[in-house]
Design an enzyme around this catalytic site. Sequence first.
Site, short mmCIF file in Angstrom:
data_model
loop_
_atom_site.label_atom_id
_atom_site.label_comp_id
_atom_site.label_asym_id
_atom_site.label_seq_id
_atom_site.Cartn_x
_atom_site.Cartn_y
_atom_site.Cartn_z
N HIS A 155 31.67 54.24 62.83
CA HIS A 155 31.77 55.41 61.96
C HIS A 155 30.62 56.39 62.24
CE1 HIS A 155 35.13 53.91 59.85
NE2 HIS A 155 34.51 52.99 59.14
N HIS A 182 32.14 48.02 63.87
CA HIS A 182 33.06 48.94 63.19
C HIS A 182 32.28 49.95 62.37
CE1 HIS A 182 36.76 49.98 60.80
NE2 HIS A 182 35.82 50.28 59.92
N GLU A 183 31.32 49.48 61.55
CA GLU A 183 30.58 50.40 60.69
C GLU A 183 29.71 51.36 61.51
OE1 GLU A 183 31.67 50.52 57.88
OE2 GLU A 183 32.62 48.57 57.74
N HIS A 235 43.01 52.83 56.05
CA HIS A 235 42.90 51.67 56.93
C HIS A 235 44.27 51.31 57.51
CE1 HIS A 235 39.28 51.32 54.41
NE2 HIS A 235 38.73 50.72 55.45
N GLU A 273 38.78 55.21 61.03
CA GLU A 273 38.89 53.76 60.86
C GLU A 273 39.33 53.09 62.16
OE1 GLU A 273 37.81 52.04 58.48
OE2 GLU A 273 37.38 53.68 57.11
#
Length: 699
Positions: free
Chosen positions: A296, A292-293, A381, A317
Amino acid sequence: MKAAGAAEEVVDGAVAYVRQVAVDRGDEEFVAVGVSSGPRGLSFHAYERKYRGLRVVGGDFVVVADASGAVLGSPLAGQGAISVGTVPVVSAERAARVARAELAGVDAVGAPELVVFSPEGEQTLAYEVVVRGRSVKGTPSMLHVIVDARFGAVLAEWDEVLAGIGHGHYYDDVTIDTTRTSSGYSMSDRTRSGMFCGVQGNGAVSGPDDVWGNRSGTDLETACSDAYYAAQQEWNMLRDWLGRDGFDGNGRAFPIFVGLNQVNAYWNGHTVNIGHSKDNQRQLSVLDIVAHEHGHAVFQFTPGGFDGYVETYALNEASGDIFGALTEHYANHPDDPPDYVYAEEADALGRGPERVMYDPSAGPRDEPNCWSTAIPSTEVHDAAGPANHWFYLIAEGSHPGGGKPDSPICAGGPASVDGMGIRNAGRVWMTALMQKTSFWEYADARVATMNAVTQLFPGDCAKFDTVKGAWDAVSVPRQSSEPGRPDCGDPIDDFAVAVTPTSAEVDAGAAVSAQISTTIVTGDPQTIALAASGLPTGVTASFTPASVTSGETSTMDIATTASTPAGTYRITITGTGTAGSRTAVFTLTVRDEQPDGCTGFETTRTGTLGSGGSVYQPDGRYFHTTVPGAHRACLDGPDSANFDLYLQRWSGSSWATVARGVTSAADEELSYSGTAGYYRYRIHAYSGSGDYTLGYDSP
């Protein structure tokens, strides 16, 4: 030589297109910023604009060319020539002061840059100011603030620092790529430039042998082993499934740091930082959190970056969650089976998965499944819910079988959606990101993914219907700029129903109107009869006209009586045609009688404002509600003045106005039904000056 010639031909086609459009735009300069390759010979040519030497924020665009060099679509068709004055009224020093006030804790304020602010065709002379410090929640922040160069108002803001929340999980006996050093081994990767894992404030973890970790949930070397493995798996997935070279698209990765002393994980624009679970027993180094990070990073290093409004952040997100699901499916690790739930294994906050892609409303945050006009004022989110829902639908469908969960369809959507598999779904999303522009919103993502499916799978009506049907299923409206269905046979006749606005508040005895729109989802038009149900006692609803042909609109008039009980009512609008019935929901709130003046409220604040001045209440700060419910406020201003009142909510990256009282009167009232979160009131003296009283109730 043939390959080089083909590349030159593709580039020449894109350049020729840009030059042709630029002929009548003498004050504008088109600056090529990069070319990326995609599947089936597609190439993506990203451009930025300048106007009289000033950078145009929101003026970027992407030219897509096929393998022959032919340009696909007209990316500049909806972006008119810029015509705006370039002499500011507001000084750079004032712009810096305005921007500084937008961050709770400030470490540094960058030099204001004069720009043309042009999202969605808007044209305003403005300053962009970058403020470094801490957000209202104490997390790191690199906030970009756009300040109007005429009036000093904040037009937009976005944060480079992006955060998530998750769990720790350990992957035993996995192979990771490391580096041999003169004294032993280092958890750094020579084959993936820039990738290493270290403890906060240090370089890569190193040791005398090439065996890492001890399976302990609190050991930081073990956490690095997990996070490093996850990052390498995502890199491989991007390469093998999506045809992307590294996280930035040019063969580059980014450092990972574990040991963050927060129940959190975040990407700050150049590193991934991993914290721990709430009980401090595990590091948050699981596959989907790490992916997920890094997702980004992919979003940042595709055209348009991460600049934008709340919906841009929501899509960022969602993109992180999408890359998390893709990486889990690619790795297919037996201790972390692939799924579409996020942060499910460690129960970091004592509430199970943080997000559920197949049914966002089933998660602990009660994220919306469906897009609505409330999304821009929803925490980022949570606002990712509709996009997560859409991705599950295109990957698996609404009724996938095989033990996979069904996924609901929002009111007005198709009867069902067939999935195309997660790998194809990932290719569609990645190809859409390659056509992303700044200030990307749900409507733009719909158009980009529909363009992507036609580019990747030309003539494939089934996949086109999947992407389109999934957007219809999460209530993202049809866009005039989206491509039409390929010519591959007649589709079934289908339609959708929507209502605008989706909610209203009235006093008992008053009436309200809304627009009922119908659209052709597939096939030919049909006659649709409209009706309303769920009306409270004494309330009537009428439609003008009562029947429409799909593609047409009707006006719904709702009338209350003086005896209508106060409360919030869910009214279902049903359209019935030959394809069956489709519904939309309208929320009607009948208000309690307001007290006289600004008395009888839970909280009261007083003050004095000069003309043009603004103040935030309570006491220049904000308040926190832990439960959802109704906000109600009253502003009593000087009789000879015009004071305006705004209710703002912290979105996770910026303050967004969610309700306002901006009549020409001295006194204002507003009400708002909102979720739990951080709120503040802004009082602005539009004209005149004097004392004011603010009274407000909160949930």
